[in-house]
Scaffold this active site. Structure first.
Site, short mmCIF file in Angstrom:
data_model
loop_
_atom_site.label_atom_id
_atom_site.label_comp_id
_atom_site.label_asym_id
_atom_site.label_seq_id
_atom_site.Cartn_x
_atom_site.Cartn_y
_atom_site.Cartn_z
CG ASP A 1 11.49 24.51 40.75
OD1 ASP A 1 10.58 23.92 40.14
OD2 ASP A 1 11.27 25.33 41.66
CG ASP B 1 9.82 28.88 40.57
OD1 ASP B 1 8.83 28.53 41.25
OD2 ASP B 1 10.49 29.90 40.82
CG HIS C 1 7.74 33.27 39.34
ND1 HIS C 1 6.75 32.76 40.15
CD2 HIS C 1 8.91 32.87 39.90
CE1 HIS C 1 7.31 32.11 41.16
NE2 HIS C 1 8.61 32.14 41.02
CG HIS D 1 5.09 36.10 40.95
ND1 HIS D 1 5.50 35.83 42.24
CD2 HIS D 1 4.05 35.27 40.70
CE1 HIS D 1 4.75 34.86 42.73
NE2 HIS D 1 3.87 34.50 41.82
CG HIS E 1 13.23 33.52 40.49
ND1 HIS E 1 12.79 34.36 41.49
CD2 HIS E 1 12.51 32.38 40.62
CE1 HIS E 1 11.87 33.75 42.20
NE2 HIS E 1 11.65 32.54 41.70
CE LYS F 1 7.79 24.55 41.90
NZ LYS F 1 8.49 25.80 42.21
CB CYS G 1 10.99 24.35 45.09
SG CYS G 1 10.49 26.08 44.83
#
Ligand code: VGL
Ligand code: ZN
Length: 211
Positions: free
Chosen positions: A13, A50, A52, A56, A85, A110, A155
């Protein structure tokens, strides 16, 4: 020694969001050079991202009367609510411009399932849904992962612990990580990683063992 053929670096990330963006992590810009040195040194490099959708479930903005860092109960357990984010299609989700992304052989995205968060690059927060990373590493005969990036206590920690769950040796290169550290989360994560058999090292040590 680091056996290059059976080792991979996983840089977690290293995105705009965490480096001065919507979920800025203190000091994260200071690790970019160290992460890049490691990316440069390793033959096998994997990045995680990351990733999203705007609606989310992990964003406090998507819940009535909730604030950032509130904890809610979801079917899979407790979920911390974050500021929105790493929203797909925004600059916040992109890798930091100074990161050596071209060396990456695989980018694991992810957190794209609206109803399931995923700190881990192996297994989503429902602890059932796999990302495919374990199978990828196994097919490539990689047995030891070196984990760096953001955030040490979220993470990075979940990825490192799941690496152990899936049977990989795992070393977290601590000076190439940056932590969020809310409510003692860093100490808790270090304790949990130790219990899982995660090893800890420093970049100077790893770089010496490669060159
Ligand atoms: C992360 C919180 C929410 C991380 C990602 O990269 O550690 N933390 N999403
Ligand atoms: Zn996230």
């Amino acid at each position: 020694m680091v056996d290059q053929r059976t080792s991979a670096l996983i840089a977690v990330d290293m995105q705009n969001s965490f480096i001065g963006g919507n979920l800025a992590v203190l000091g994260s810009e200071l690790i970019i050079d160290t992460v890049n040195e490691l990316i440069d040194a390793f033959d096998n490099v994997i990045l995680t991202q990351d990733y999203h959708p705007a609606d989310h479930i992990c964003f406090y903005q998507n819940h009535a009367n909730k604030n950032v860092f509130d904890v809610i109960n979801l079917p899979y357990g407790k979920q911390i609510l974050w500021n929105a984010h790493c929203v797909i299609g925004t600059d916040d989700v992109n890798f930091h411009q100074n990161l050596l992304v071209d060396k990456a052989q695989l980018i694991v995205r992810k957190g794209f399932h609206r109803q399931i968060d995923s700190y881990s690059a192996f297994l989503e927060a429902d602890r059932r849904t796999k990302t495919g990373l374990a199978g990828y590493l196994q097919e490539r005969d990689i047995s030891h992962v070196y984990v760096v990036g953001i955030a040490t206590d979220f993470c990075v920690a979940w990825t490192a612990m799941d690496a152990r769950t899936f049977g990989f040796d795992c070393t977290v290169v601590m000076d190439a990580t940056a932590s969020i550290n809310i409510n003692g989360s860093l100490n808790q994560a270090i304790k949990a990683m130790k219990e899982k058999g995660v090893a800890f090292s420093q970049s100077s040590d790893i770089l010496n063992k490669i060159n």
